[in-house]
Design an enzyme around this catalytic site. Structure first.
Site, short mmCIF file in Angstrom:
data_model
loop_
_atom_site.label_atom_id
_atom_site.label_comp_id
_atom_site.label_asym_id
_atom_site.label_seq_id
_atom_site.Cartn_x
_atom_site.Cartn_y
_atom_site.Cartn_z
N VAL A 193 -0.02 3.10 3.61
CA VAL A 193 0.32 2.63 4.97
C VAL A 193 1.84 2.51 5.08
CG1 VAL A 193 -0.06 0.81 6.69
CG2 VAL A 193 -1.81 1.27 4.94
N LEU A 235 5.04 -8.97 11.47
CA LEU A 235 4.20 -8.52 12.58
C LEU A 235 2.78 -9.08 12.49
CD1 LEU A 235 5.43 -4.81 12.53
CD2 LEU A 235 6.18 -6.62 14.07
N SER A 239 0.82 -1.21 0.00
CA SER A 239 0.00 0.00 0.00
C SER A 239 0.86 1.26 0.00
CB SER A 239 -0.89 0.01 1.25
OG SER A 239 -1.50 1.26 1.37
N LYS A 241 27.26 -5.14 14.66
CA LYS A 241 26.76 -5.37 16.02
C LYS A 241 27.41 -6.66 16.53
CE LYS A 241 22.74 -6.97 18.52
NZ LYS A 241 21.37 -7.45 18.44
N VAL A 274 12.25 1.32 12.21
CA VAL A 274 12.66 2.27 13.25
C VAL A 274 14.18 2.44 13.33
CG1 VAL A 274 10.67 2.11 14.77
CG2 VAL A 274 12.43 0.37 14.91
C1 LIG Z 1 9.13 -0.56 18.29
C2 LIG Z 1 9.70 -1.63 17.42
C3 LIG Z 1 11.08 -1.82 17.40
C4 LIG Z 1 11.63 -2.85 16.64
N1 LIG Z 1 12.99 -3.06 16.66
C5 LIG Z 1 13.49 -4.12 16.02
C6 LIG Z 1 14.87 -4.42 16.06
O1 LIG Z 1 15.69 -3.71 16.66
N2 LIG Z 1 15.32 -5.52 15.42
C7 LIG Z 1 14.48 -6.33 14.71
O2 LIG Z 1 14.94 -7.32 14.17
N3 LIG Z 1 13.18 -6.05 14.61
C8 LIG Z 1 12.67 -4.99 15.25
N4 LIG Z 1 11.33 -4.71 15.15
C9 LIG Z 1 10.49 -5.55 14.30
C10 LIG Z 1 10.60 -5.13 12.87
O3 LIG Z 1 10.37 -3.74 12.73
C11 LIG Z 1 9.56 -5.89 12.11
O4 LIG Z 1 9.73 -7.25 12.34
C12 LIG Z 1 9.75 -5.67 10.66
O5 LIG Z 1 9.67 -4.31 10.40
C13 LIG Z 1 8.73 -6.42 9.87
O6 LIG Z 1 7.60 -5.66 9.81
P1 LIG Z 1 6.49 -6.06 8.77
O7 LIG Z 1 7.08 -6.06 7.42
O8 LIG Z 1 5.81 -7.28 9.25
O9 LIG Z 1 5.45 -4.88 8.95
P2 LIG Z 1 5.46 -3.36 8.47
O10 LIG Z 1 6.82 -2.78 8.45
O11 LIG Z 1 4.42 -2.68 9.31
O12 LIG Z 1 4.96 -3.44 6.98
C14 LIG Z 1 3.59 -3.66 6.66
C15 LIG Z 1 3.40 -3.56 5.17
O13 LIG Z 1 2.05 -3.88 4.87
C16 LIG Z 1 1.54 -2.93 3.98
N5 LIG Z 1 0.09 -2.82 4.13
C17 LIG Z 1 -0.64 -2.56 5.24
N6 LIG Z 1 -1.94 -2.47 4.93
C18 LIG Z 1 -2.05 -2.71 3.60
C19 LIG Z 1 -3.13 -2.76 2.67
N7 LIG Z 1 -4.39 -2.53 3.03
N8 LIG Z 1 -2.85 -3.03 1.38
C20 LIG Z 1 -1.58 -3.28 0.96
N9 LIG Z 1 -0.53 -3.24 1.80
C21 LIG Z 1 -0.76 -2.95 3.09
C22 LIG Z 1 2.24 -1.63 4.36
O14 LIG Z 1 2.20 -0.70 3.30
C23 LIG Z 1 3.65 -2.17 4.60
O15 LIG Z 1 4.33 -2.26 3.38
C24 LIG Z 1 10.77 -3.67 15.88
C25 LIG Z 1 9.40 -3.45 15.87
C26 LIG Z 1 8.86 -2.45 16.64
C27 LIG Z 1 7.37 -2.26 16.64
#
Ligand SMILES: Cc1cc2nc3c(=O)[nH]c(=O)nc-3n(C[C@H](O)[C@H](O)[C@H](O)COP(=O)(O)OP(=O)(O)OC[C@H]3O[C@@H](n4cnc5c(N)ncnc54)[C@H](O)[C@@H]3O)c2cc1C
Length: 539
Positions: free
Chosen positions: A44, A336, A41, A80, A49
């Site tokens: 979103v 996540l 998307s 690291k 971070v």
């Molecule tokens: C506070 C915090 C600190 C962190 N620190 C670390 C760290 O130090 N080390 C580590 O290994 N991990 C860390 N993490 C975890 C890491 O950030 C996540 O594991 C990683 O970013 C994976 O995120 P994700 O891709 O699942 O989700 P996101 O990064 O949230 O990506 C979600 C994706 O889904 C898409 N999306 C959402 N809704 C729609 C829709 N309706 N249609 C199409 N697409 C959509 C968005 O556009 C985005 O591209 C941390 C997380 C948090 C919350």
């Protein structure tokens, strides 16, 4: 055999790791077995971070074919080698390291026992690893020329996760992964309950045989469409938010780039300090039941110092837990959407990375997916609880009683029964490698997993020790003064001085001649700019 159609929803680091790894691992040796599309998307934003990783990341990089120097340049990466824990025991400036490299004498390793018998005049990990002191000296784990410093030092990276996702996107699309920027608005189900297609705001109807939900906490497919529940684990890990901030080196360069992550305990949680090539990323991970966002932000600014006053801060809420099953029907949740444990041991990206590697191994080329799903869910649940226990332990061994938060995390109800069984056992016999054989110790609760989708499997999750084994447990336990009172009883008050393993002492004597300062390595090998050291106080 026609290529299997895979659709990934979400383009954060989880989505792009899945795309790049599956393509590299499965479409190789001239075969084309998966057609991968990723929809992301434009509305979103990703979480990103400024993240720290664990050494497992090197596997993904190797399979995708990413050169280390290029990787570090592209993601503002730094090395690291350890996590330095500050103030976790007493709330003062005391610290200990959890390094990646550990020296192990063969065939018998009694270093933990020898340390317990000694007067603890040197921190445990400094007796079995050169890495804590290498970190304190600010040295890189690599030489500028060819390596001639004995056994390699294990390391991971700090990186800008947004740039990592962009980099993987560029590589994957160049190799044939289809990328759509569109917002998913609907998920269509088959009569049997499988996912049939996803529909986008731009009018596309995207069909696949396998769907990977990488939509982050939105969990569009696994939760919103398939209704798979979330198992909440906030009872054991109380933190649920982070206030984050970036400190650009242009504004404040402390004069060095630390080759480790720092985790400093504050009043209701802890703050990460992750050094990148252009900035430091800070995040105060805190429990909203004990401090509100404004107070947390004030605490973070005061921790960093006056130069932080003008910097922007962002609040990132999160939840700790996991899906009842991460693979249900033809949908697999990675990142996540599937599970999250707070970032104290940098396991977020690791869990996405693990799920991706497992999926490549358990890829459903043909026939019934049920056995593959079962094994995949079982392994992911095992690993989740292995991490949960380990992070829970960092908190519950504190001796702090200065705030309500630190008094609460010590309460018996905040210690997972699995962890409690480990701690009880280790009060009888300190940890040793065979404890990690099946990690089911006396007193451990029966805790059949919801993943037990196969008749006859009523087993509790077990640790296989591949991520946090005896080395890691000893680092945290002894860093947190575990068994101090017992050792006084067992060995008396007058005990021999602590000794550093000879190999470690020899390595340390040679390290400053062999290993360059971390920032020098980054400037010479990774193109990091030179910044002037700031005048503000260095910590
Ligand atoms: C506070 C915090 C600190 C962190 N620190 C670390 C760290 O130090 N080390 C580590 O290994 N991990 C860390 N993490 C975890 C890491 O950030 C996540 O594991 C990683 O970013 C994976 O995120 P994700 O891709 O699942 O989700 P996101 O990064 O949230 O990506 C979600 C994706 O889904 C898409 N999306 C959402 N809704 C729609 C829709 N309706 N249609 C199409 N697409 C959509 C968005 O556009 C985005 O591209 C941390 C997380 C948090 C919350």
């Amino acid at each position: 055999m026609p290529a299997k159609q895979v659709l990934i929803v979400g383009g954060g680091s989880a989505g792009w790791m899945a795309a790049a790894y599956l393509d590299a691992a499965l479409n190789r040796d001239g075969r084309h077995v998966v057609d991968i599309s990723l929809v992301e998307s434009p509305e979103v934003p990703r979480i990103g971070v400024g993240e720290a990783t664990v050494p497992h990341i090197n596997h993904i990089l190797a399979v995708v074919g990413i050169n280390q120097h290029e990787f570090m340049r592209r993601v503002d990466g730094t090395f690291k080698q350890s996590i330095r824990y500050v103030g976790w025991l007493h709330g003062r400036s005391e610290f200990y390291h959890h390094p990646f490299t550990r020296y192990r004498p063969t065939p018998l390793d009694h270093s933990g026992l020898r340390w317990l018998e000694s007067n603890r005049s040197i921190p445990f990990t400094e007796t079995v690893s050169a890495q804590p002191v290498i970190c304190e000296l600010g040295l890189a784990p690599q030489m500028l020329g060819p390596w001639d410093f004995g056994a390699p030092l294990t390391y991971a990276y700090h990186m800008n996760a947004q740039k990592f996702a962009d980099y993987l996107c560029e590589l994957s699309t160049a190799r044939g992964v289809r990328h759509l920027r569109d917002h998913v608005v609907e998920v269509e189900l088959e009569e049997n309950g499988d996912i049939a297609a996803v529909k986008t705001r731009g009018g596309e109807r995207l069909e696949a045989e396998l769907y990977i939900d990488c939509s982050g906490f939105a969990a569009l497919l696994i939760e919103k469409a398939l209704g798979v529940g979330w198992v909440d684990c906030s009872k054991w890990l109380l933190c649920d938010r982070a206030v984050t901030m970036h400190v650009p080196y242009e504004r404040h360069y402390p004069g060095y780039v630390r080759p480790y992550t720092t985790a400093t305990a504050l009043s209701a949680g802890w703050v990460w300090e992750i050094p990148l090539q252009d900035k430091r990323s800070l995040g105060y991970v805190h429990a909203s039941a004990f401090v509100d966002d404004e107070a947390a932000e004030r605490e973070l600014r005061s921790f960093e110092g006056p130069h932080a006053e003008s910097l922007d801060a962002r609040v990132v809420p999160f939840k700790v837990g996991h899906r009842e099953k991460v693979w249900v029907r033809n949908c697999i949740a990675i990142g996540l959407a599937g599970n999250f444990i707070e970032p104290l041991e940098s396991t977020g990206l690791y869990l996405s990375d693990l799920a991706t590697v497992l999926l490549a191994e358990h890829f459903p080329y043909r026939g019934d997916m049920t056995p593959l799903r079962y094994r995949f869910n079982r392994i992911m649940a095992n690993r989740f609880y292995e991490i949960l226990d380990f992070i829970n332990m960092h908190y519950c061994l504190t001796q702090r009683g200065d705030t309500a938060f630190w008094r609460e995390v010590r309460q018996p109800s905040r210690i997972h029964e699995r962890l409690q069984a480990k701690l009880d056992y280790w009060r009888i016999k300190p940890p040793s490698p065979s404890d990690f054989e099946d990690m089911f110790l006396p007193g451990q609760p029966d805790m059949p997993l919801p993943t037990a989708g196969t008749p006859g499997d009523h087993r509790s999750p077990i640790d296989n020790g591949r991520l946090f084994g005896v080395d890691s447990y000893e680092a945290i336990l002894y860093g947190m003064d575990f068994l101090r009172e017992e050792c006084a009883r067992w060995y008396g008050e007058q005990r021999p001085p602590t000794r550093v393993a000879q190999v470690v002492a020899q390595r340390l004597a040679a390290a400053p001649q062999k290993l360059p300062p971390h920032d020098m390595w980054l400037q010479r090998s990774s193109g990091m700019p030179r910044y002037g050291a700031a005048t503000a106080a260095n910590r």
